[in-house]
Design an enzyme around this catalytic site. Structure first.
Site, PDB file in Angstrom:
ATOM      1  N   ARG A 116       0.771  -1.208   0.435  1.00  0.00           N
ATOM      2  CA  ARG A 116      -0.177  -0.537  -0.324  1.00  0.00           C
ATOM      3  C   ARG A 116       0.829   1.149  -0.084  1.00  0.00           C
ATOM      4  NH1 ARG A 116      -3.411  -0.139   4.794  1.00  0.00           N
ATOM      5  NH2 ARG A 116      -2.263  -1.617   5.682  1.00  0.00           N
ATOM      6  N   GLU A 117       1.878   1.142  -0.756  1.00  0.00           N
ATOM      7  CA  GLU A 117       2.511   1.995  -1.212  1.00  0.00           C
ATOM      8  C   GLU A 117       1.963   3.463  -1.664  1.00  0.00           C
ATOM      9  OE1 GLU A 117       5.313  -0.867  -1.099  1.00  0.00           O
ATOM     10  OE2 GLU A 117       3.550  -0.497  -1.955  1.00  0.00           O
ATOM     11  N   LEU A 118       1.161   3.601  -2.287  1.00  0.00           N
ATOM     12  CA  LEU A 118       0.178   4.418  -3.281  1.00  0.00           C
ATOM     13  C   LEU A 118      -0.222   5.398  -1.766  1.00  0.00           C
ATOM     14  CD1 LEU A 118      -0.543   6.496  -5.315  1.00  0.00           C
ATOM     15  CD2 LEU A 118      -2.087   5.310  -5.595  1.00  0.00           C
TER      16      LEU A 118
ATOM     17  N   LYS B  38     -21.188   4.049  -5.235  1.00  0.00           N
ATOM     18  CA  LYS B  38     -20.632   2.742  -5.860  1.00  0.00           C
ATOM     19  C   LYS B  38     -20.064   3.024  -7.685  1.00  0.00           C
ATOM     20  CE  LYS B  38     -20.822   1.437  -1.593  1.00  0.00           C
ATOM     21  NZ  LYS B  38     -19.484   0.530  -1.241  1.00  0.00           N
TER      22      LYS B  38
ATOM     23  N   GLY C 196     -22.013   4.364  14.924  1.00  0.00           N
ATOM     24  CA  GLY C 196     -21.278   3.114  15.186  1.00  0.00           C
ATOM     25  C   GLY C 196     -19.992   3.463  15.290  1.00  0.00           C
ATOM     26  N   SER C 197     -19.323   3.367  14.096  1.00  0.00           N
ATOM     27  CA  SER C 197     -17.494   3.191  14.445  1.00  0.00           C
ATOM     28  C   SER C 197     -17.389   4.437  15.307  1.00  0.00           C
ATOM     29  CB  SER C 197     -16.532   3.023  13.623  1.00  0.00           C
ATOM     30  OG  SER C 197     -17.257   4.085  12.725  1.00  0.00           O
TER      31      SER C 197
ATOM     32  N   CYS D  21     -24.964   3.735   2.753  1.00  0.00           N
ATOM     33  CA  CYS D  21     -24.435   5.203   2.780  1.00  0.00           C
ATOM     34  C   CYS D  21     -24.504   5.150   1.310  1.00  0.00           C
ATOM     35  CB  CYS D  21     -22.827   4.832   3.731  1.00  0.00           C
ATOM     36  SG  CYS D  21     -21.849   3.141   2.975  1.00  0.00           S
TER      37      CYS D  21
ATOM     38  N   GLU E 115     -26.972   7.726   4.174  1.00  0.00           N
ATOM     39  CA  GLU E 115     -26.452   9.279   3.812  1.00  0.00           C
ATOM     40  C   GLU E 115     -27.369  10.316   2.883  1.00  0.00           C
ATOM     41  OE1 GLU E 115     -24.695  12.196   0.604  1.00  0.00           O
ATOM     42  OE2 GLU E 115     -26.136  10.537  -0.463  1.00  0.00           O
TER      43      GLU E 115
ATOM     44  N   HIS F 190     -16.731  11.618   4.807  1.00  0.00           N
ATOM     45  CA  HIS F 190     -15.472  11.139   4.571  1.00  0.00           C
ATOM     46  C   HIS F 190     -14.846  11.888   3.819  1.00  0.00           C
ATOM     47  CE1 HIS F 190     -18.711   7.983   3.596  1.00  0.00           C
ATOM     48  NE2 HIS F 190     -17.116   6.730   3.274  1.00  0.00           N
TER      49      HIS F 190
END
Length: 787
Positions: A36-38, A132, A459-460, A670, A692, A721
């Site tokens: 995951r360098e990007l 999406k 929730g989170s 969402c 959303e 987001h």
């Protein structure tokens, strides 16, 4: 410049060339890098730790490594332009100059900072809406267009990346979002009438694409791939006429590379004869899953004489090995339908992890069945060799593949008779709550005692570096279980105290113990397996590791009860139990492909039903079963949707139907377009749904009301987001807009989604403003009860 589309010497393998008849290619590739360098470089740039130059160099290194590995594997033609720092649709917006007015100054001042401002917003300026990408778990940034939109070509990115690949000696094919798909994915800009159809801008957009194609031709492009997945959806006659005109006019250009129109995710249907007859040189078709119907459809239209067919016979969206013999049979049939048949995955490999060989912890038996992007590229190369040179040249690969497929089919790891018997015994009574909503609402109101416009979160709460470090220390043995539990308990204490001080009405425990809303549960269910390196891009710098669903599903023991009970012991206010729903458990996993999805969903639903009942027995008065993926998994063709919605709705209700009338069931969804599934949302029979709404300006609240939705709704007033903090005034106006659609007794106040990816200062200020806005509007309702 003359059109060289018929010059066979310009493209190895084209009719008249001495090169092999079938070659290997891919439509696109994962962007993130093996570690995951990007992500690290992009987030470092946002934080000011990485310069723009260093970010660009990291991106260039990742592109070079991808092209080299593809070429070394035997891929004859590598894609360029599919790489993105954030999103390929946003890149298309830049390419065609459709920068929203509110972002133009920022883009003009600093193109990179302005690019990310369109994606993420700033404190002063809202970002583009995100939704999406068809029925995948990838999110794209929605173009905003209107009658006054003026397009202007900017070929810098596609040309520069093509030149990079050519300089390294690769045969390269630039990849662009096609003009028809770009307009069909767009929406009216803020302030533009909702019935404005962006597709009406095609006459302005086509010259821009013509200019970009000419620039790519001048830079050395032999072929250009125009991605048109929107054409696999149901399209009106007017939209199909636009597609026909677009490819007729692009084909007539005299200064362009050869054009490959690439379609994927489903059968092309009504658009197939249009693209087959268009004066372009190539067509890409998906031949996996429901798109296998493309084979018969292609024969019906007479094939593609004189054209190149890129055949997507390797599933680009799942992680299971390909049935090589079955794919070869399909390819052999296709040889009679086109002048040239090349082999490819069904779509971009963006949707699968990078390399299965790095998964050293996976059961060796299961590891034989897995293929990630690099393995799928090898499968494509093997198939192309077998097609071009004969099956005798790949005898060893076919034998190994046959053995691996047989191993999976016979494995006891995939079947549990007890799970199958329980699923078969489900009755209609198990799928419906016994008490109708109006009676439940009264019982829940009495039990919970909440005010009008109750406030909550999804929730989170922020997953800090300290929490991630604690999980890493636990895995590495540097922290024992008791020490880890102390750390989680302390975090829950802080989250509960913060919510009480902020004035929220229904609390959450913050989910500090959860690594991911699907993976956390998958790790505690039989039949699932987790990966260490199976990262897939969800949006921007957000990557997830979808678990792999390999066998039958059951719940050996409670998964969430302990920490939910602990959180409730720290407060008098109700604390929601938090679960991920069965459809989302499937949609955000790599599912098994050896049984119907509905059967798998029922197994997951029964496991979740046990957890819901245990939460209720532990005292939870509010239980949220999230289904953010319900819309994204909707089949692209309307004819295929009724069956999906039937089993998806049933699975949710199996999960929740057994609770008491005074237990309040929430669900959450969402970013998605919900208009097509409003009846299915109603059929879930949840007491409260949160969705959303901040970026889409409360559109969903009006859609639900228009559809006669009778239950409570929490349309988000805080876009999580984006790093920007919504002001009190902004949140207040959104609530007032919500009240224009919903009565106050059915309106909840909450963010759009969970707060996991945000930092604590943003969350503190945003939730404070959200609660203040709720209090302000409550006061208005008290003072003016008839409004």
């Amino acid at each position: 410049m003359a059109n060289n589309a018929g010059d066979s010497t310009r493209s190895p393998g084209f009719p008249g060339s001495a090169a092999p008849r079938a070659q290997a290619t891919v439509y696109g590739h994962p962007r993130q890098g093996p570690d995951r360098e990007l992500k690290k470089a992009v987030e470092g740039y946002w934080a000011g730790r990485v310069t723009a130059g260093a970010l660009y160099e990291t991106a260039a290194e990742l592109r070079r490594d991808t092209w080299r590995r593809l070429a070394d594997a035997g891929i004859h033609e590598v894609p360029t332009g599919d790489f993105s720092l954030y999103d390929h649709v946003l890149d298309a917006t830049v390419m065609v100059g459709a920068i929203p007015a509110r972002h133009r100054a920022a883009v003009a001042a600093d193109s990179l900072a302005g690019y990310f401002a369109m994606a993420r917003g700033t404190q002063e300026v809202a970002p583009l809406e995100m939704t999406k990408w068809f029925d995948t778990n990838y999110h794209y940034l929605v173009p905003e267009l209107g009658p006054d939109t003026a397009f202007e070509a900017d070929s810098t990115k596609p040309v520069d990346e093509l030149l990079e690949a050519l300089a390294l000696g690769h045969a390269a094919r630039p990849v662009l979002v096609g003009p028809v798909t770009y307009l069909l994915l767009a929406k009216p800009a803020p302030g533009v009438a909702a019935d404005f159809a962006p597709i009406t801008l095609i006459d302005r957009l086509l010259p821009v694409y013509a200019s970009v194609l000419a620039d790519l031709r001048a830079a050395g492009a032999e072929w250009v791939q125009l991605d048109e997945p929107a054409l696999v959806q149901d399209r009106t006659p007017a939209e199909l006429n636009v597609a026909a005109r677009v490819y007729r006019e692009l084909g007539a250009l005299t200064d362009r590379p050869r054009i490959l129109a690439a379609t994927y995710f489903d059968r092309l249907g009504e658009a197939l004869p249009i693209l087959a007859k268009a004066p372009i040189e190539g067509l890409g078709l998906d031949f996996t899953g429901p798109a296998a119907a493309n084979l018969a459809d292609l024969a019906k239209v007479g094939g593609l004489p004189g054209k190149r067919l890129v055949a997507g016979v390797v599933d680009g969206r799942n992680v299971w090995i390909n049935d090589l013999e079955k794919s070869l049979a399909t390819l052999a049939t296709l040889l009679g339908l086109a002048d040239r048949v090349d082999v490819a995955p069904s779509c971009s490999l963006l949707h699968v992890p990078l390399d299965a060989s790095r998964e050293r912890d996976v059961d060796p038996q299961i590891a034989r069945w897995l293929a990630f992007a690099r393995q799928k590229s090898t499968e494509v190369v093997t198939l192309a060799r077998g097609l071009a040179q004969g099956q005798d040249t790949i005898t060893a690969q076919l034998a190994a593949n046959r053995a691996d497929l047989a191993s999976r089919a016979a494995s006891a790891l995939t079947r549990d008779p007890a799970v199958r018997a329980r699923a078969a015994a489900v009755t209609a009574a198990d799928t419906r709550r016994a008490t109708p909503y109006p009676e439940r609402a009264l019982a829940q109101r009495e039990r919970l005692g909440l005010p009008l416009l109750p406030t909550t979160t999804i929730g989170s709460f922020p997953q800090t570096g300290e929490l991630r470090a604690a999980r890493a220390d636990l895995r590495a043995g540097r922290l024992d279980a008791a020490g880890y539990d102390e750390r989680i308990a302390a975090e829950i204490d802080d989250v509960i105290a913060f919510q009480e001080k902020a004035g929220l009405d229904v609390l959450v425990h913050g989910e500090p113990e959860r690594n991911d809303m699907v993976q956390y549960f998958a790790e505690q269910l039989t039949g699932y397996l987790a990966t260490r390196h199976g990262w897939v891009q969800s949006y921007g710098s957000r990557y997830v590791r979808p678990p792999i669903l390999a066998g039958d599903i059951s719940r050996p023991e409670p998964m969430t009860v302990r920490w939910t009970r602990y959180a409730q012991s720290r407060t008098e206010r109700p604390v929601k139990g938090m679960l991920t729903g069965p459809v989302t458990m499937l949609a955000w996993s790599f599912v098994r492909d050896d049984q119907p999805l509905g059967d798998t969903a029922r197994q997951v639903a029964l496991a979740l039903r046990d957890e819901v009942l245990d939460l209720e027995a532990a005292g939870a008065a509010v239980i949220q079963v999230d289904e953010p993926a319900l819309r994204e998994t909707l089949p692209l063709r309307a004819a295929d949707r009724a069956d999906y919605l039937a089993w998806a709705g049933e699975a949710f209700r199996i999960s929740t139907a057994a609770v008491r009338p005074d237990t309040q069931v929430h669900t959450h969804m969402c970013y998605a377009e919900f208009g097509e599934i409003l009846a299915a949302i109603d059929d879930l029979d949840a007491d409260v749904i949160s969705l959303e709404a901040a970026r889409s300006h409360m559109q969903v609240a009006h859609e639900l009301t228009g559809a006669g939705y009778p239950r409570a709704v929490g349309p988000g007033v805080y876009d999580i987001h984006s790093p920007r903090v919504p002001s009190i005034e902004e949140a207040t106006e959104l609530l007032r807009a919500g009240l224009a659609a919903l009565p106050p007794e059915r309106l909840w106040v909450n963010p759009d989604c969970g707060l996991k990816t945000r930092n604590w200062p943003e969350v503190h200020d945003s939730l404070a403003n959200l609660v203040t806005a709720a209090h302000t509007v409550r006061s208005e309702l008290t003072e003016h009860p008839t409004t």
